[in-house]
Design a protein around this motif. Structure first.
Motif, short mmCIF file in Angstrom:
data_model
loop_
_atom_site.label_atom_id
_atom_site.label_comp_id
_atom_site.label_asym_id
_atom_site.label_seq_id
_atom_site.Cartn_x
_atom_site.Cartn_y
_atom_site.Cartn_z
N HIS A 237 25.98 41.52 123.70
CA HIS A 237 26.94 41.49 122.61
C HIS A 237 28.20 40.72 122.98
CE1 HIS A 237 29.21 43.93 119.32
NE2 HIS A 237 28.83 42.75 118.89
N SER A 238 28.57 40.76 124.26
CA SER A 238 29.77 40.05 124.70
C SER A 238 29.63 38.55 124.49
CB SER A 238 30.06 40.34 126.18
OG SER A 238 28.96 39.98 126.99
N LEU A 239 28.41 38.01 124.62
CA LEU A 239 28.20 36.58 124.37
C LEU A 239 28.35 36.26 122.89
CD1 LEU A 239 25.18 35.76 126.71
CD2 LEU A 239 27.62 35.38 127.10
N GLN A 240 27.92 37.19 122.06
CA GLN A 240 28.10 37.01 120.61
C GLN A 240 29.58 36.94 120.27
OE1 GLN A 240 26.45 36.43 118.05
NE2 GLN A 240 27.55 37.26 116.28
N LEU A 241 30.37 37.84 120.84
CA LEU A 241 31.80 37.86 120.59
C LEU A 241 32.47 36.60 121.14
CD1 LEU A 241 32.45 41.62 121.41
CD2 LEU A 241 32.57 40.56 119.15
N ASP A 242 31.99 36.15 122.29
CA ASP A 242 32.53 34.92 122.88
C ASP A 242 32.26 33.73 121.96
OD1 ASP A 242 33.51 33.28 125.26
OD2 ASP A 242 31.53 32.42 124.93
N ARG A 243 31.09 33.67 121.37
CA ARG A 243 30.74 32.58 120.46
C ARG A 243 31.67 32.58 119.24
NH1 ARG A 243 25.95 33.79 119.87
NH2 ARG A 243 24.96 32.25 121.21
N LEU A 244 31.88 33.76 118.66
CA LEU A 244 32.76 33.86 117.50
C LEU A 244 34.19 33.50 117.84
CD1 LEU A 244 31.33 37.18 116.00
CD2 LEU A 244 31.04 34.87 115.07
N CYS A 245 34.63 33.88 119.03
CA CYS A 245 35.98 33.54 119.48
C CYS A 245 36.13 32.04 119.64
CB CYS A 245 36.29 34.26 120.79
SG CYS A 245 38.00 34.06 121.35
N ARG A 246 35.12 31.38 120.17
CA ARG A 246 35.16 29.93 120.34
C ARG A 246 35.19 29.21 118.99
NH1 ARG A 246 33.54 27.56 125.33
NH2 ARG A 246 33.29 29.11 126.98
N MET A 247 34.45 29.74 118.04
CA MET A 247 34.45 29.15 116.69
C MET A 247 35.84 29.23 116.08
SD MET A 247 30.83 30.76 115.41
CE MET A 247 30.97 30.25 113.70
N ALA A 248 36.51 30.40 116.22
CA ALA A 248 37.86 30.56 115.70
C ALA A 248 38.84 29.65 116.43
CB ALA A 248 38.30 32.02 115.83
N SER A 249 38.65 29.50 117.74
CA SER A 249 39.51 28.61 118.53
C SER A 249 39.35 27.16 118.08
CB SER A 249 39.17 28.74 120.02
OG SER A 249 39.37 30.05 120.49
N GLN A 250 38.13 26.78 117.78
CA GLN A 250 37.86 25.42 117.31
C GLN A 250 38.61 25.15 116.01
OE1 GLN A 250 33.75 24.80 116.38
NE2 GLN A 250 34.05 22.76 115.58
N ILE A 251 38.55 26.09 115.08
CA ILE A 251 39.22 25.92 113.79
C ILE A 251 40.74 25.84 113.98
CG2 ILE A 251 39.69 27.04 111.57
CD1 ILE A 251 36.85 28.30 111.85
N LEU A 252 41.29 26.73 114.81
CA LEU A 252 42.73 26.72 115.06
C LEU A 252 43.16 25.40 115.70
CD1 LEU A 252 45.43 28.22 115.05
CD2 LEU A 252 44.82 29.15 117.31
N TYR A 253 42.38 24.92 116.66
CA TYR A 253 42.70 23.66 117.34
C TYR A 253 42.75 22.50 116.35
CZ TYR A 253 41.98 19.51 120.24
OH TYR A 253 42.08 18.27 120.80
N PHE A 254 41.73 22.38 115.51
CA PHE A 254 41.68 21.30 114.52
C PHE A 254 42.83 21.42 113.51
CE2 PHE A 254 36.85 20.79 115.14
CZ PHE A 254 37.05 19.81 116.09
N GLY B 201 35.47 41.40 123.13
CA GLY B 201 34.63 40.75 124.13
C GLY B 201 34.95 41.25 125.52
N LEU B 202 36.24 41.39 125.83
CA LEU B 202 36.65 41.92 127.13
C LEU B 202 36.18 43.36 127.31
CD1 LEU B 202 40.29 40.58 127.66
CD2 LEU B 202 38.28 40.09 129.07
N LYS B 203 36.30 44.16 126.26
CA LYS B 203 35.87 45.55 126.35
C LYS B 203 34.37 45.66 126.56
CE LYS B 203 37.82 48.97 124.63
NZ LYS B 203 38.31 50.10 123.78
N GLU B 204 33.62 44.75 125.91
CA GLU B 204 32.17 44.75 126.09
C GLU B 204 31.80 44.33 127.51
OE1 GLU B 204 29.45 45.37 124.29
OE2 GLU B 204 30.40 45.98 122.41
N ALA B 205 32.47 43.29 128.02
CA ALA B 205 32.11 42.74 129.32
C ALA B 205 32.64 43.56 130.49
CB ALA B 205 32.62 41.30 129.43
N LEU B 206 33.89 44.07 130.37
CA LEU B 206 34.53 44.74 131.50
C LEU B 206 34.71 46.24 131.30
CD1 LEU B 206 37.37 42.11 132.14
CD2 LEU B 206 35.09 42.21 133.19
N GLY B 207 34.57 46.68 130.06
CA GLY B 207 34.76 48.10 129.78
C GLY B 207 36.20 48.46 129.47
#
Length: 253
Positions: A45-62, A155-161
């Motif tokens: 699930h943490s990879l799923q959250l990472d993907r969504l975070c990257r998508m949002a980062s892409q939009i913000l950057y553009f 994502g951090l909570k999923e990956a690190l607890g």
């Protein structure tokens, strides 16, 4: 901050998005956002959250890059396809809530995602007349920052607890500013689109027809605007309650 790997991902995603037509975007978004739902044993699930975070980062950057270089009039054109992809993929959050993959209640998730889908497809995509308004920039930036904070936190909570205390505070405090700016932008853009909705009669169905059914998108949009009146304060109070509980729990721990 976007690192080199993030920029590479953005360039790859941009190339992919340039090849996607609007009619295929809904399917692509569900596939892109729903890998974990389809294969939960193979994709954390943490990879799923990472993907969504990257998508949002892409939009913000553009959005920020375009706003700085060529003004708010061109922001929508710069973020259109990644915005459509990201917001359509968010439908999976509702399914995740229904099957228990996330704790967020569907009653809170559904109105938020529904309004964003309506703005993304029913207003911005459908009525180019409002695409160059400065409210598009404030909308996209508010949405993106909110999603980056939220997805990175979970994502951090999923990956690190756990997540750092400053991240917890940011997760449950940033809405104090971002929710009003986002809601104001949403309502403003819907209002600006009303004359174009009325004159174009897009998505309206007139009688007589074989289904003996009529639908007026203009009045449906007015109903959506009316829902914002009680809905927005209710959601704000709900998030204030969430903030109070989360920060109180953090202090006890």
């Amino acid at each position: 901050m976007l690192f080199t790997s993030d920029l590479s991902a953005i360039k790859s995603s941009t190339l992919l998005l340039s090849l996607v037509s609007p009619k295929n975007l809904f399917f692509l978004a569900l596939v892109h956002g729903g890998v974990f739902l389809l294969r939960p044993s193979r994709v954390p699930h943490s990879l799923q959250l990472d993907r969504l975070c990257r998508m949002a980062s892409q939009i913000l950057y553009f959005a920020v890059k375009t706003l700085k270089e060529s003004g708010h009039e061109n922001v929508y054109e710069a973020v259109e396809k990644p915005l459509q992809l990201a917001q359509t993929a968010a439908v999976l959050e509702i399914l995740h809530g229904l099957v228990g993959l996330v704790r967020s209640p569907v009653s809170a998730t559904l109105p938020q995602i529904g309004s964003r889908l309506f703005l993304t497809w029913g207003i911005l995509y459908s009525f180019p007349e409002v695409q160059s308004h400065f409210l598009v920039a404030s909308l996209v930036i508010s949405w993106s920052i909110t999603e980056i904070i939220r997805y990175s936190f979970f994502g951090l909570k999923e990956a690190l607890g756990f997540a750092p205390s400053w991240h917890l505070w940011l997760r449950y405090s940033s809405f104090l500013v971002l929710y009003p700016t986002g809601i104001t932008s949403e309502v403003g853009l819907i209002y600006l689109a009303l004359p174009h909705i009325k004159t174009s009669e897009m998505y309206s169905v007139r009688m007589p027809n074989t289904l003996n059914f009529s639908f007026d998108f203009f009045y449906a949009t007015l109903l959506v605007l009316a829902i914002y009146v009680p809905g927005s304060p209710h959601m704000y109070r709900y998030m204030l309650g969430q903030r109070r509980r989360a920060l109180s729990k953090s202090k006890r721990e």
